[in-house]
Each structure stands twice: as C-alpha cells, then as structure tokens.
Design a protein around this motif. Structure first.
Motif, short mmCIF file in Angstrom:
data_model
loop_
_atom_site.label_atom_id
_atom_site.label_comp_id
_atom_site.label_asym_id
_atom_site.label_seq_id
_atom_site.Cartn_x
_atom_site.Cartn_y
_atom_site.Cartn_z
N ILE A 99 -7.88 -5.91 -0.90
CA ILE A 99 -6.47 -6.29 -0.85
C ILE A 99 -6.28 -7.67 -1.48
CG2 ILE A 99 -4.58 -6.91 0.72
CD1 ILE A 99 -5.67 -4.83 2.66
N GLY A 128 0.79 -1.22 0.00
CA GLY A 128 0.00 0.00 0.00
C GLY A 128 0.82 1.27 0.00
N THR A 163 -5.93 -2.32 9.48
CA THR A 163 -5.60 -3.75 9.40
C THR A 163 -5.83 -4.43 10.75
OG1 THR A 163 -3.95 -3.33 7.68
CG2 THR A 163 -3.76 -5.40 8.90
N LEU A 214 -5.19 1.45 -1.33
CA LEU A 214 -5.82 1.02 -0.08
C LEU A 214 -6.42 2.19 0.70
CD1 LEU A 214 -6.43 -1.14 2.04
CD2 LEU A 214 -4.14 -0.79 2.95
#
Length: 548
Positions: A115, A60, A250, A377
């Motif tokens: 992703i 990213g 995340t 992202l």
C-alpha cells in the motif's frame, strides 16, 4: 484530550485529499468521497471494535466502484453499498470476523509495503501539481518525465518545493527542541503552505469542495427495483467480500502498530456494516478501514476512539461551514503528508530485517508487496495468504527418508510427516529400493507421524506391484495393525499365545481361517505389535537402526 484533538487534525489532513482523490478515481463527484469520510469518522469511529483504526473511502475499491458506476450508474451505487452494509452486519453477528485473525505477519507487512509504495508514487504527481497517469506501474514509469516537466515549470517548482518541505518536516519535526514539537508537523506544513500560496505571483493548486448537501442522493423505488438484476446482486456480494476483507486485514496491520487495545473483529465488522448502511442510504461511496489514515492516527499519538471520531467532525465542519478555508490549502502540501505516510507504511528497513530472521517469510512478504503493486490490494493479500499456507505446509511436511542395503534386503525407513508435498522424494526412495535388485524389500514407516492419502496410496501400490513381480515386501505401516493380501483385504491373523508372539522382525506368514498357509509372495503379511519388544528382538532392531 489535547493529544486526541491534534491527532484528529492530522488524520483530517490525511483523509481530506484521500476522500477527494478516491472519489475522482471512482468516477463520482468529490463531495461523495467527503460524505463517506464523514460517515467513516462519526458512525464507524464511534462504534466498538477497533480503537485506532480509521475508516473512509478507500483506494482499494476505487477501480471496482468505477466499473460499477459505469455499468449501473451513480444512482445504483447507494443500493449496492446499502445492502453490502447489511450483509456485513449479518456476518459480524454470526461471528465471521474471527476468521481474519489468522494472518501471517509476513503477509501483513507485505500488505503495508504494497500500500505504501504505490501511495508514494501516486502522490508524487500532486506534489508537483500534476495528474498521476493511473496504475502504480505507470506512475513509477512516469517519474522521470514528471521531474523534467516540473523543472521546466516555475509554478510546478513552487508546488514541488512545498510538497518536499512537507515531507522533510514530517521526518525531522520530532527532532525540534522544546514544546513546539508537540504541534503536528502536518499542521505546520499546512500553515506554511497557505502563507506561500497567498503570496503575489504564486499560482499553485488548492482544494476545491462543492455543496455537500446537494450531493446526497437517497436511493428511491426505481433503484431498489434493480435488486432483481443478477448483476446488482453480484456487485453487492463482491463489495461485501472485498470491503470486509480489506477492513479486517487492515485491522490486523494496525494492531501491530501500537500496544493499545486489540481489535474485536466481529464488532468491527458490524461497525463497518453500519457505516456502509448509512453511506448507502446517502448514496455515497463504500467505506473500509484505511491504512494510511490509521497509520497517521497511531503516529500522531492517539490512544482512544476520540481522534478518529473527531476527524469525521472536522471533515463535516470544514466542508459545510468553512469551504473557503479549505480552498487556501495547497494540494501539494497534503500530497506531501501522504508521501510521508506511504514511506512509513513501506518501511524498507523491514525487508532486510525479515531476510535475517526468516527467508521463507521474506519471500512471502516480498511476493505480497509485488502482487499488490502489480494488481490490487485484495489480490495481493490473497496471493500472500496462499504463499504463507504453502510455506507452512512445506515446513510441516518434514519427511526423513533413509535407505540402505543389508544382505539380501533393500531397506527404506521413513519418519516425520509424509504428505503429497514430499511425494516425489517418497517415489524416488521406493524406486531406488526396487532397482537395488534384492529379493527382499523392507519398508519401515513406523516412525511416520502423519501419512496422507497420496503417500499411503503410493506405498501400497508399490508394495502390490513388487509382490506381483515375486519379491518379498515387508511393509510396516504406522497406526493400527493391518494385513495386506493379494485381494486387497485383511484376513484375521491367527491368535498366538502372548509369550510366543513374535516381534516385528520375525513375523510368520499368515494362514487362512482353516489353518492353511496363504500362497504366494503377494500375500505376505505383517502387523505391528504395540507392546514392548522382547529384548532379543529389541537388540537386533537397535543394531539394524544404527546401521541405517
């Protein structure tokens, strides 16, 4: 402990090609990617915050790093990463990380899918010993050409066979009977790949790693002097925001993959900052939490921080002591491991499941995925968050508007939350009341629990306009009693004995402080009495409400 060790080896196999691939995509030597991976394991992995989340160089940030290196050079990268890490530590100390906990599940699942899908297509090329064209869209469009080129090249067919075998093993290995299934499928695939690659006549690509220590580039006074450049300061702030957001988004995703301890966001932000500080001192790539490695860690059965710390140790040991062993591993096998991880992240079954549960959230999830695939992202997550907020606002802004005509009065009754999102409906109802042609309009907003400025202003403007035309407008507003006059001010209502005070349906016209009636329909005034309504008025009011 055995489970933690095997999980760390699986994460190591996933992390190794990612570290190299991200470094190459960032325009820096591959060894810098491995150094960042080692720091992500040994430094960030040993810190408190998250238990199973794995950190390292992330795809990213690859485009941003490449742009920064092109503009300022590789030497300045260390200073930028160093001060980004310091800023992350400060943000964690002031408890900024908690803001990232309010994340919609649809956005998180959309992020994972966004992703996973590009990861599968990008790794389809290394599976056949080919180079990916570039962006996710280009990678998807190039798949037919890749298949044609692979079929026409025997060595590419061997590499593709190893990669496909790795993917199949990853999916089917759990069904193998007996204790052998405790060995991670990735390790079995690597063993098979090494055996096949060593056969005579087989010429597939394998990992190549240079001298790790020689790649370390500690920033010097000349680089620190670059802090006077506005562009460098901007880059530091940009790296800080993106790296922090990506890591904590995340964390939210990884927490939903397991039932172990939840991430402590502020300590995790400090841990990420510590990792980037060390990475900056060594002149390496910036570090963030990485979903692919974290997912592999969870799927391998890890339960503690040991596995993510050990994976950094394996990276360091193999890169320093056993580079010749790494040179035996076919790249296509490692790409197959990543294809499997990408599929698990994409989780196509979650889309129909979300469709059945909540179509609004399905739209947010799908939009997040598509924007990540089309852009990057961070942009995709921000768009997803914005869409989630809009969806929540629309659902919270539920306004019920009822209209009817009763004798000489056009009535509009509103209830619920009247916000600017429902303003078109409010305007339509008001205009319909005005077009009814009745001499009297009654606007009853007493059932509105929230009336924002836009709707309130519209109602009051409409009231003033219609009174200016000579109509009698009764306006019952929620909240404290108010009086509206032609001048826009609220004169005090004359006090009346409690026993004679009329209910809301029989409000008398107001008088001036001297007792004289206020002239003109524009001065008509109504107030709300919060006390129980007299029975005779309550009955009439109930009958009127039933007719709406």
């Amino acid at each position: 402990m055995a489970t933690e060790i095997t999980a760390s080896l699986v994460v190591f196999l996933v992390a190794l090609p990612l570290c190299i691939g991200v470094a190459v995509a960032s325009g820096v030597p591959a060894e810098l990617g491995i150094i960042s991976g080692v720091i992500g394991g040994l430094v960030v992995g040993a810190c408190r915050g998250s238990t199973l989340q794995v950190s390292g160089p992330a795809a990213g940030l690859a485009a941003l790093v490449a742009e920064t290196v092109m503009e300022f050079g590789v030497a300045m990268l260390g200073v930028i990463v160093l001060f980004s890490g310091i800023l992350q530590i400060i943000l964690g100390l002031v408890r900024f990380g908690r803001f990232f906990q309010a994340i919609s599940l649809a956005v998180v699942q959309g992020m994972l899918a966004g992703i996973g899908l590009p990861l599968m297509f990008s790794q389809a090329y290394p599976v056949a010993d080919a180079k990916a064209p570039g962006t996710p869209i280009e990678n998807m469009a190039g798949i037919p050409g890749l298949i044609v080129d692979t079929v026409s090249n025997p060595q590419a067919m061997i590499a593709a066979g190893l990669g496909i075998l790795t993917v199949v093993l990853s999916f089917m290995w759990k069904n193998v009977p007996g204790p052998i299934k405790k060995i991670p499928a990735a390790l079995v695939a690597v063993g098979v790949g090494i055996a096949v690659a060593s056969l005579p006549g087989v010429n597939v690509k394998t990992l190549q790693v240079g001298n790790l220590l020689a790649s370390v580039d500690v920033p010097g006074p000349e680089q620190f002097a670059g802090l006077a450049d506005v562009g460098i300061i901007t880059a530091i702030l940009t790296f800080t925001v993106i790296a922090s957001a990506e890591s904590l988004f995340t964390a939210a995703a990884v927490d939903r993959m397991h039932d172990g301890p939840r991430t402590r966001y502020n300590p995790e932000l400090i841990a990420q900052g510590a990792g980037n500080t060390v990475a900056g001192i060594l002149g390496a790539l910036p570090i963030t939490a990485v979903v692919a490695r974290s997912s592999a860690n969870v799927q391998a059965g890890a339960k503690t921080r040991t596995s993510r710390t050990l994976h950094g140790l394996w990276l360091l040991a193999f890169a320093l002591l056993l580079p010749q062993v790494l040179a035996l591993i076919p790249i296509s096998v490692l790409a197959g491991v990543l294809v499997h991880s990408g599929w698990k992240l994409f989780a196509p079954g979650e889309f129909p499941k979300m469709w059945r549960q909540d179509r609004g959230e399905f739209a947010v999830m799908t939009l997040t995925t598509l924007v990540i695939v089309a852009t990057a992202l961070l942009e995709g997550v921000l768009v997803g968050l914005a869409a989630g907020i809009v969806l929540a606002a629309l659902r919270m802004s539920q306004t019920v508007i009822k209209q009817h005509i009763e004798e000489d009065t056009a009535k509009v009754v509103m209830a619920g939350n009247a916000t600017f999102l429902r303003l078109p409906e409010v305007i339509e109802a008001l205009e319909a009341a005005a077009e009814a042609g009745k001499p009297r309009i009654r606007l009853d907003l007493t059932g509105v629990t929230h009336l924002d400025h836009a709707c309130r202003n519209q109602v009051e403007e409409f009231t003033a306009q219609q009174r200016g035309k000579g109509l009698r407008v009764e306006l019952l507003m929620p909240g404290p009693a108010k009086s509206l006059t032609a001048g826009g001010k609220a004169p005090e209502a004359p006090e009346q004995p409690a026993a004679r005070r009329p209910g809301p349906l029989t409000q008398p016209p107001p008088t001036t402080p001297t007792g004289a009636p206020v002239p003109g329909p524009t001065a008509e005034w109504f107030y709300l009495d919060s006390r129980p309504m007299p029975e005779e008025y309550a009955e009439r009011y109930a009958q009127g409400f039933a007719s709406r």
